[in-house]
Design a protein around this motif. Structure first.
Motif, PDB file in Angstrom:
ATOM      1  N   VAL A  79       0.821  -1.198   0.000  1.00  0.00           N
ATOM      2  CA  VAL A  79       0.000   0.000   0.000  1.00  0.00           C
ATOM      3  C   VAL A  79       0.864   1.261   0.000  1.00  0.00           C
ATOM      4  O   VAL A  79       0.369   2.363   0.141  1.00  0.00           O
ATOM      5  CB  VAL A  79      -0.952   0.024   1.224  1.00  0.00           C
ATOM      6  CG1 VAL A  79      -1.933  -1.108   1.123  1.00  0.00           C
ATOM      7  CG2 VAL A  79      -0.167  -0.074   2.513  1.00  0.00           C
TER       8      VAL A  79
ATOM      9  N   ARG B  29       0.485  -0.287  -9.492  1.00  0.00           N
ATOM     10  CA  ARG B  29       0.292  -0.676  -8.102  1.00  0.00           C
ATOM     11  C   ARG B  29      -0.833  -1.686  -7.911  1.00  0.00           C
ATOM     12  O   ARG B  29      -1.148  -2.045  -6.799  1.00  0.00           O
ATOM     13  CB  ARG B  29       0.025   0.572  -7.271  1.00  0.00           C
ATOM     14  CG  ARG B  29       1.222   1.515  -7.341  1.00  0.00           C
ATOM     15  CD  ARG B  29       1.055   2.673  -6.437  1.00  0.00           C
ATOM     16  NE  ARG B  29       0.773   2.237  -5.088  1.00  0.00           N
ATOM     17  CZ  ARG B  29       0.213   2.975  -4.158  1.00  0.00           C
ATOM     18  NH1 ARG B  29      -0.139   4.214  -4.454  1.00  0.00           N
ATOM     19  NH2 ARG B  29      -0.012   2.534  -2.963  1.00  0.00           N
ATOM     20  N   TYR B 136      -5.335  -6.117   0.398  1.00  0.00           N
ATOM     21  CA  TYR B 136      -4.360  -5.062   0.709  1.00  0.00           C
ATOM     22  C   TYR B 136      -4.983  -3.683   0.693  1.00  0.00           C
ATOM     23  O   TYR B 136      -4.389  -2.720   1.147  1.00  0.00           O
ATOM     24  CB  TYR B 136      -3.137  -5.125  -0.212  1.00  0.00           C
ATOM     25  CG  TYR B 136      -3.402  -4.809  -1.660  1.00  0.00           C
ATOM     26  CD1 TYR B 136      -3.741  -5.814  -2.549  1.00  0.00           C
ATOM     27  CD2 TYR B 136      -3.279  -3.511  -2.145  1.00  0.00           C
ATOM     28  CE1 TYR B 136      -3.965  -5.533  -3.880  1.00  0.00           C
ATOM     29  CE2 TYR B 136      -3.504  -3.224  -3.477  1.00  0.00           C
ATOM     30  CZ  TYR B 136      -3.844  -4.235  -4.347  1.00  0.00           C
ATOM     31  OH  TYR B 136      -4.072  -3.964  -5.665  1.00  0.00           O
ATOM     32  N   GLY B 137      -6.174  -3.559   0.149  1.00  0.00           N
ATOM     33  CA  GLY B 137      -6.836  -2.257   0.117  1.00  0.00           C
ATOM     34  C   GLY B 137      -8.328  -2.499   0.175  1.00  0.00           C
ATOM     35  O   GLY B 137      -8.824  -3.460  -0.403  1.00  0.00           O
TER      36      GLY B 137
END
Lengths: 181, 176, 672
Positions: A79, B29, B136-137
């Motif tokens: 992140v 990402r 992760y998000g």
């Protein structure tokens, strides 16, 4: 670079400004408060120094902690904008460090921790790319480039050495001879 | 022939430029999930509304279901929530929530305020189950089939396009 | 009003750059002196206009004009003035304007300091630089206008990223950009020479000081970036092989190769087409770096907010500039002469070896940086390539390079004999091995890599000393002083720069093998000891800064009971953005840094404190500084200063130019 100290950030004249702008009575009151504060601080320092000790490591098991840091220094925080799990302050990184610590304390090996991470997040989480069919060119590339570079360099010199003198610029003395002629 | 090797730098550059051009449309990402096609991680968690009641992996075998990872602190979740509520009403696929790293009261209040599309929400206080799923998000959404295998993962808020073009056809295929 | 003025200046500059790009180039092609003469004044005008635009932007920042969108996004009323000015290049639009400022500055500098060059060449060089400015101006005006207005104006700005509110921010980007953009001069020299078809030793001599200057700035810029990361990021690291770091390192590697290659071309006329290719490559890497940082294709701490439209524009610009120059190279290079002969063992070959190693190193860094992108583009999965890869791959390339660094300067031009070289270097080699082993043994705890590092260091120092002794040894009636004066500055600069590399390697080796880190919980009065250093925690107190509030820890360090030094690390909370920042406190020393940062508060008055002792870490940046000094000394060599007397024997050994210069002392005009 001297070894004398300087605070990284200097407080610019705050106290001087306070002294100039505060009325007398307020200064006296503040002075009294300060004196009391200093006195109590000194007392606590005295008491404190009796209890002052060699600081304990943050983690209860520094050896394990060092191992965890070493492993997570090669793992990517997903992140963040390009940081390791070891260094990042992000929540996920903190959680993953916790998981790694726990795995290690259960007696798992370094590779187990890495497998744990890749099982969940894929190869993206590894800063050291695994050696696979798709990364052969990556790991072998530099050596290959060196071989090609050296090969081309040597071949070029060899080719030049085979050529006759006409292909080259004459040496200076020869040129001056010709110019003078 | 002598000239050929002088074209090598240009050739290498052209190849590079093509790679860069394609790369412009990619998100560096976004992390694809390695769990697609693998069994969903085992879990046994209490539900958000009723701490006494727990749901485990075995309970959800035998049907196709959707797992939506959400939290009251997640701003993007607010974006997708109305869509999810409407989608739940259609009854295409049972939706279970994973309340990730949240406070119980905050989670309950958030659902009360915005509607509850979930059959139940699993309460993952320390985020461990989320990590097992490769979260992760937040928000993230998974489709899991009858055998308990993860078949699809969507990262970020759901959109109508994803629902109609990917999720619905997939669910129909898996339901057969 | 001021923003509009700046915007207008940029439009005028666009026009000027177009004039600069077209007229002198056409004039050079058809031989019209009046059109060629347009170049120098237009270059000056172009710089003035861009400088004016820059000043307008800076003024908007200084005046807190939040009706300008860029100012509102990057500044704040509470921000101190010097950071408000630095904030000009804190975001994408302003930093591109900084790039433009540098580009037009270098263009004007070339216009000013090129009296001794043939007019045709100067016209073409300035025209090429004009085209580069045109491209960037178009980019700014179409996609990244810093003067866009914000209606209604913001009451308060969003603030500059706290990480950037630092002296490093004030100086690092300008230095780095001076380096990046400075390479455009070598590029323009190369392209101009290819267009004109005149590539000779003089061209190399003219290009060399400009390239060295750019190299100096790039060296300093990279070193500053590394040093800034070291003390700003709070964890003591100084190089992460981050894509943006790599984007600055790759041009540096190629620029280093270029400097060495230019030496051969200047002295012997060889490697002409290779040198030209390197010049094109160096600036291409600068442009590539710009693309990587601003397009969003790579994830990095340094990356600007990405915008695919901007990325596309830069990519198109890249394709045009690099594609055209490489096509020109493919067309013209085959007809470039070969220069003078040289044997298989000679200084030329050694320098060729240097070039191969540096370019391969650059290739390795490029491969690692772009590989994840390439795999993703080909749908072959997503990987990350980080420090473990680069460290593994880079060091083996460095070792032979360092070996060559010792041998090369000692080798004769044209023909060197290996046995002779070995004889002359036997003392240096022996000393290096003995010294490395001795220091390793005394130091203790150094692994193989550490010993290798020391070996490299001592090899460089010993070989430079050998070279120096050979050159200064009294000979044929000339005393020491006489001999010293005969050593050209370029060679002195080279020796200094090579020693700089040795200093750098010393720092890296000793800090990597010797640094100690300690994470401890400290209450008031607690101590922790590392080696001879005792760290005592004196508590933390709240302090206020101009635009932040902080908890400031007080830690006293004393060595062997001497008077303590006070370090004040902080944990800051910036008011505008509510962003938190850990500010480390460092006691800088010649042989070590003491580095302290605050972790979390753990109840009561206790804190987690991170303490490091980093031996010789400042030698890393000290080495870079020494390298830069070497470059400066080399660039001020007599040969590169504007000539006064053309016919001085020995200065000009280029037969072509010498033949033309024979009758008079005026500079040779265009020969083609």
């Amino acid at each position: 670079m001297s070894s004398s100290s300087f605070p990284r950030r200097r407080e610019t004249g705050g106290l001087a400004r306070w002294y100039r702008t505060t009325p007398d009575s307020q200064r006296r009151a503040t002075g009294l408060a300060m004196a009391l504060l200093v006195a109590s601080l000194s007392a606590s320092l005295f008491a404190g120094s009796a209890g002052a000790k060699e600081a304990q490591p943050e983690s209860p098991d520094p050896v394990l902690e060092a191992r965890m840091v070493r492993i997570t220094s090669e793992l990517r925080c997903l992140v963040c904008q390009n940081q390791t799990i070891a260094d990042s302050h992000a929540d996920l990184a903190v959680d993953l460090r916790r998981e790694a610590r726990e795995l290690l304390s259960q007696g798992k090996s370094d590779q187990d921790v890495i497998d744990y991470m890749t099982a969940r997040y894929g190869d993206f989480v590894l800063y050291r790319p695994p050696l696979k069919a798709t990364t052969l060119l990556l790991w072998g590339g530099p050596a290959l480039m060196l071989l090609i570079g050296a090969g081309v360099g040597i071949a070029t010199i060899a080719r030049r050495n085979r050529m006759t003198d006409e292909a080259f610029e004459p040496e200076d003395d020869e040129a001056r001879e010709r110019a003078r002629a | 022939m002598k000239r050929a090797r002088f074209l090598v730098p240009l050739g290498i550059f052209v190849a590079l430029a093509i790679v860069l051009a394609i790369g412009l449309n990619r998100d560096p990402r976004e992390v694809p999930s390695p769990l697609i096609g693998k069994p969903a991680p085992a879990f046994a968690l209490p539900t958000l509304g009723n701490p006494e009641r727990a749901i485990a992996t075995a309970d959800l075998k035998g049907k196709v279901w959707m797992l939506n990872v959400w939290a009251s602190w997640c701003v993007a979740c607010r974006e997708e929530h109305p869509l999810l509520v409407a989608f739940a009403k259609r009854g295409t696929v049972p939706i279970y929530g994973l309340n990730y790293k949240d406070q119980r009261d905050d989670g309950i209040a958030w659902l009360a305020q915005r509607g509850d599309p979930y059959r139940a929400s699993l309460f993952d206080a320390d985020g461990r189950v989320g990590i097992d799923f490769g979260v992760y998000g937040v928000p993230e959404t998974f489709i899991i089939d009858k055998t308990g295998t993860i078949r699809f993962k969507h990262i970020g808020p759901l959109t109508p396009e994803v629902l109609t073009t990917v999720i619905e056809p997939l669910v129909r295929k898996l339901d057969v | 009003m001021i923003p509009e003025l700046g915007h207008f200046a940029l439009w005028l500059a666009l026009g000027a750059s177009l004039v600069l790009g077209v007229m002198p180039m056409v004039g050079a092609g058809v031989g019209r002196h009046d059109w060629m003469a347009v170049a120098r004044p237009t270059a000056g005008t172009l710089f003035t206009l861009v400088a004016l635009a820059f000043v307008c932007l800076a003024a908007s920042f200084a005046n807190n004009d939040f009706s300008v969108l860029y100012v509102a996004t990057n500044s704040n009323r509470l921000l101190p003035l010097h950071y408000r000015i630095a904030a000009v290049w804190g975001g994408h639009e302003g930093s591109i304007l900084l790039w433009l400022l540098m580009l037009t500055f270098w263009t004007a500098a070339v216009a000013r300091f090129s009296r001794h060059l043939p007019d045709v060449l100067v016209a073409r060089i300035l025209a090429v630089m004009g085209w580069l400015s045109f491209g960037f101006l178009l980019f700014v005006l179409v996609t990244s206008n810093p003067f866009d207005r914000l209606f209604p104006a913001a009451a308060e700005g969003r603030d500059l990223n706290p990480l950037l509110q630092d002296p490093g921010m004030v100086i690092h980007p300008p230095m780095l950009y001076m380096g990046y953009v400075g390479l455009s001069v070598a590029f323009s020299f190369a392209v101009a020479a290819l267009i004109g078809g005149q590539l000779d030793a003089s061209w190399a001599r003219w290009t060399r000081p400009w390239t060295t200057a750019a190299w100096i700035f790039l060296t300093i810029g990279i070193a500053l970036g590394s040093g800034w990361a070291y003390y700003e990021l709070g964890w003591g690291g100084w190089w992460f092989w981050d894509p943006v770091e790599n984007a600055s390192f790759m041009p540096w590697l190629v620029a280093t190769a270029l400097i060495h290659s230019l030496a051969v071309t200047e002295k012997r006329g060889s490697f002409k087409s290779w040198t030209v290719l390197l010049a094109i490559l160096a600036f291409s890497l600068s442009l590539l770096g710009t693309f990587l940082v601003r397009s969003g294709v790579l994830s990095s701490v340094h990356a600007f907010a990405s915008d695919p439209k901007r990325g596309l524009f830069i990519l198109a610009f890249l394709v045009v500039v690099i594609g055209a120059s490489l096509a020109l190279y493919a067309w013209r290079a085959p007809s470039v002469g070969l220069g003078k002969r040289f044997a298989f063992v000679s200084r030329e070959t050694m320098l060729l070896g240097n070039n191969v190693l540096l370019v391969v190193a650059c290739g390795a860094v490029l491969l690692g940086t772009l590989y994840p992108l390439a795999l993703d583009a080909l749908n072959l999965g997503k990987i990350s390539v980080g420090p473990p890869y680069f460290d593994t791959v880079f060091v083996p390339l460095l070792t032979p390079l360092v070996f060559l660094m010792g041998v090369g300067p000692m080798a004769r031009w044209k023909d060197a004999r290996l046995p002779d070289l070995a004889m002359r270097l036997r003392w240096a080699a022996g000393t290096a091995v003995v010294a490395a082993l001795a220091v390793a043994w005394l130091h203790g705890g150094l692994g193989i890599v550490g010993v290798l590092g020391l070996l490299m260091v001592f090899w460089i120092v010993a070989s430079v000393a050998t070279d120096l002794v050979e050159r200064l040894r009294p000979d044929a009636g000339k005393g020491l002083v006489e001999r010293a004066r005969q050593v050209p500055r370029a060679l002195v600069g080279m020796m200094i720069a090579h020693v700089g590399i040795a200093v750098f390697i010393t720092g890296v080796t000793l800090v990597k093998s010797g640094e100690v880190e300690r994470d401890v919980k400290m209450d008031v009065g607690d101590t922790t000891t590392i080696g001879p250093y005792v760290f005592t925690f004196r508590g933390a107190q709240a302090v206020d800064g101009p635009n932040y509030r902080a908890m400031q820890g007080v830690i006293e360090v004393s060595k062997n009971g001497a008077a303590p030094t006070t370090l004040r690390p902080e944990k800051r909370l910036y008011t505008a953005t509510q962003a938190s920042l850990t500010e480390a406190a460092i006691d800088t020393g010649f042989t070590r840094d003491l580095y302290v940062s605050l972790g979390e508060a753990v109840g009561g008055s206790a804190w987690v404190v991170r303490v490091y002792v980093k031996p010789f870490v400042d030698w890393i940046w000290g080495g870079c500084l020494v390298m830069a000094i070497g470059g400066l000394v080399a660039a001020t060599d007599r040969r590169y200063r504007a000539r006064t007397r053309r016919s001085e024997a020995g200065i000009d050994d280029d037969p072509v130019v010498a033949a033309h210069a024979r009758p008079s002392t005026t500079p040779a005009s265009s020969t083609t």
